[in-house]
Write a protein that holds these residues in place. Structure first.
Motif, short mmCIF file in Angstrom:
data_model
loop_
_atom_site.label_atom_id
_atom_site.label_comp_id
_atom_site.label_asym_id
_atom_site.label_seq_id
_atom_site.Cartn_x
_atom_site.Cartn_y
_atom_site.Cartn_z
N LEU A 109 45.93 45.68 32.58
CA LEU A 109 45.28 44.72 33.47
C LEU A 109 43.82 44.61 33.09
O LEU A 109 43.11 45.60 33.01
CB LEU A 109 45.39 45.17 34.93
N ASP A 110 43.38 43.41 32.86
CA ASP A 110 41.97 43.18 32.56
C ASP A 110 41.19 43.07 33.86
O ASP A 110 41.76 42.98 34.96
CB ASP A 110 41.81 41.90 31.75
N ASP A 111 39.89 43.05 33.73
CA ASP A 111 39.03 42.94 34.91
C ASP A 111 39.27 41.63 35.66
O ASP A 111 39.25 41.60 36.88
CB ASP A 111 37.56 43.04 34.50
N TRP A 112 39.52 40.57 34.93
CA TRP A 112 39.70 39.29 35.61
C TRP A 112 41.01 39.24 36.37
O TRP A 112 41.12 38.53 37.38
CB TRP A 112 39.54 38.12 34.63
N HIS A 113 42.02 40.00 35.93
CA HIS A 113 43.28 40.08 36.68
C HIS A 113 43.02 40.70 38.05
O HIS A 113 43.52 40.22 39.08
CB HIS A 113 44.32 40.91 35.94
N VAL A 114 42.27 41.78 38.04
CA VAL A 114 41.95 42.48 39.29
C VAL A 114 41.15 41.56 40.21
O VAL A 114 41.39 41.51 41.42
CB VAL A 114 41.19 43.79 39.00
N MET A 115 40.20 40.85 39.64
CA MET A 115 39.38 39.94 40.45
C MET A 115 40.22 38.83 41.07
O MET A 115 40.01 38.46 42.24
CB MET A 115 38.26 39.34 39.59
#
Length: 64
Positions: free
Chosen positions: A2-8
């Motif tokens: 999971l990338d940071d933008w997925h979490v966001m």
């Protein structure tokens, strides 16, 4: 994975659904649930269940 933008994106969706004021409560509840689950796993490893004890007893009695 999971990338940071997925979490966001996930946090943004939760904020839209539940409201920003509820997010800390939801996070706290999830954290407490995970903590309790991990503690119960540790307790289970420390104390043998009745089936394990029965197998151990059967093995020690069969050796006599």
């Amino acid at each position: 994975m999971l990338d940071d933008w997925h979490v966001m994106v996930v946090v943004l969706i939760f904020a839209l659904i539940f409201g920003a004021k509820k997010l800390p409560e939801i996070g706290s509840g999830i954290g407490k649930g995970i903590k309790n689950f991990k503690e119960s796993l540790k307790d289970e490893e420390k104390t043998p269940n009745s089936e394990d004890t029965k197998i151990i007893e059967d093995k020690t009695h069969s050796k006599d």
